[in-house]
Design an enzyme around this catalytic site. Sequence first.
Site, PDB file in Angstrom:
ATOM      1  CE  LYS A   1      -9.157  13.817   5.503  1.00  0.00           C
ATOM      2  NZ  LYS A   1      -9.205  14.604   6.721  1.00  0.00           N
TER       3      LYS A   1
ATOM      4  CB  SER B   1      -2.964  13.919   7.821  1.00  0.00           C
ATOM      5  OG  SER B   1      -2.638  15.193   8.344  1.00  0.00           O
TER       6      SER B   1
ATOM      7  CG  HIS C   1      -5.970  10.784   7.534  1.00  0.00           C
ATOM      8  ND1 HIS C   1      -5.963  10.678   6.162  1.00  0.00           N
ATOM      9  CD2 HIS C   1      -5.950  12.113   7.803  1.00  0.00           C
ATOM     10  CE1 HIS C   1      -5.917  11.885   5.625  1.00  0.00           C
ATOM     11  NE2 HIS C   1      -5.915  12.773   6.601  1.00  0.00           N
TER      12      HIS C   1
HETATM   13  C1  PLP Z   1      -9.559  15.912   7.192  1.00  0.00           C
HETATM   14  C2  PLP Z   1      -9.507  16.003   8.654  1.00  0.00           C
HETATM   15  C3  PLP Z   1     -10.479  16.701   9.374  1.00  0.00           C
HETATM   16  C4  PLP Z   1     -11.576  17.476   8.699  1.00  0.00           C
HETATM   17  O1  PLP Z   1     -12.561  16.627   8.191  1.00  0.00           O
HETATM   18  P1  PLP Z   1     -13.596  17.200   7.121  1.00  0.00           P
HETATM   19  O2  PLP Z   1     -14.748  16.272   7.262  1.00  0.00           O
HETATM   20  O3  PLP Z   1     -12.945  17.091   5.776  1.00  0.00           O
HETATM   21  O4  PLP Z   1     -13.927  18.581   7.502  1.00  0.00           O
HETATM   22  C5  PLP Z   1     -10.395  16.693  10.746  1.00  0.00           C
HETATM   23  N1  PLP Z   1      -9.406  16.064  11.384  1.00  0.00           N
HETATM   24  C6  PLP Z   1      -8.435  15.391  10.724  1.00  0.00           C
HETATM   25  C7  PLP Z   1      -7.361  14.699  11.477  1.00  0.00           C
HETATM   26  C8  PLP Z   1      -8.454  15.343   9.334  1.00  0.00           C
HETATM   27  O5  PLP Z   1      -7.488  14.709   8.680  1.00  0.00           O
END
Ligand code: PLP
Length: 397
Positions: free
Chosen positions: A245, A185, A213
């Site tokens: 996301k 990310s 992502h």
């Molecule tokens: C955003 C993210 C999470 C967490 O996901 P949520 O559903 O927002 O709790 C986990 N792993 C990665 C790589 C992320 O970017």
Amino acid sequence: MRDPTAFLGQEYRQLVESQLDWRLRVLEGPSTPWCEIDGKRVLMFCSNNYLGLSNHPKLKEAARRAIDTHGVGSGSVRPIAGTMDLHVELERRLAAFKHAEASLVYQSGFATNSGLIPQLVGEGDLVVSDELNHGSIIDGVRLSRAERAVYKHTDVADLERVLASAEEHAPAYRRILLITDGVFSMDGDIAPLDRISAAAAKHGAMVYVDDAHGEGVLGPHGRGIVSHFNLGRDRVHVEMGTFSKAFGVVGGHISGSTDLIRFAYNKSRTWLLSGSHPPPVAAACLAAIDVLESEPEHVERLWNHTRRFKQEMGDLGFNTGHSETPITPVIVGESGVAQRLSARLFELGVFALPIVFPMVAKDKARIRTIMNAALTDDDVGRAIAAFETAGRELGLV
Ligand SMILES: *Cc1c(COP(=O)(O)O)cnc(C)c1O
């Protein structure tokens, strides 16, 4: 008498002094390409809502309908009385979308990693982890009692070295779990999952990919990284993701074999002990899958904008790193410069936040931009022009 809470204020002030505190920006309305933030109309350039689905009419309508038919809460945790037909249908549709035997939905991605990883491995096991894996993976591993070995970021040769030395370990590890983000990310690079999973297979390790992502971004219809590399389920055993996301809603999930799903829901404490999705959330997630299957134009637009943005920013002389995805870092060096650039961009009508130490190395401070399919060509042009203006003023280009 000594105040037992004195550390709260002290530690907060330390964060403020070192400029590491969060100052929350408030969105006054939906997360759309043009949005109101702290009273100013700006272009959103840093949300994870890649495809604009959080404000898609089909998702909003599905949520409204579910409130009428099912109410606003599920009333329980999933194993007791909180499994509704909507949850079951969501898992069935997600598995079909992912071309997997079965899927399971958790409350969030964080709850997925922190609930499942400590069940997959424990004492006498080894977790092999990319050095830049997400914090929810790190916490999941900490909750397990497994040993941890870290390999250099996306470096398959280093991974091979770690796996080979794990094989020599005495007594032999009971299980080895290899775990990696699909798309990282902070830099927007893609894990070479084809080569990673081949290395794991050679050493008999389980493979777990966190594709938060990559979903909605990679592969046909945005099916994600497993589909992008066309890998079989014998190569990637746990495909984890999130509805928060590109899907535009909220909730974590895994896909894989029926055995994995049954194991996971019987054992993950986060899944067992925390309330399930409210009906409008489950229904909106279902509608998001519908949209990904029936409207491929969103993913296409996302990539068209992404290619243009990287090309034109590069032509202007910005350092956009090695991103291969719609996450494009604009690397400026010192954290103060990143903060000034972000503030100036905001004045010019573009909202993108600086990412500084400790989230990235001290000399790699950046503005992290995330492209959005709902932007128009004109919006993307305006954002690039704002970067050019601010970049010239700060002597960056
Ligand atoms: C955003 C993210 C999470 C967490 O996901 P949520 O559903 O927002 O709790 C986990 N792993 C990665 C790589 C992320 O970017």
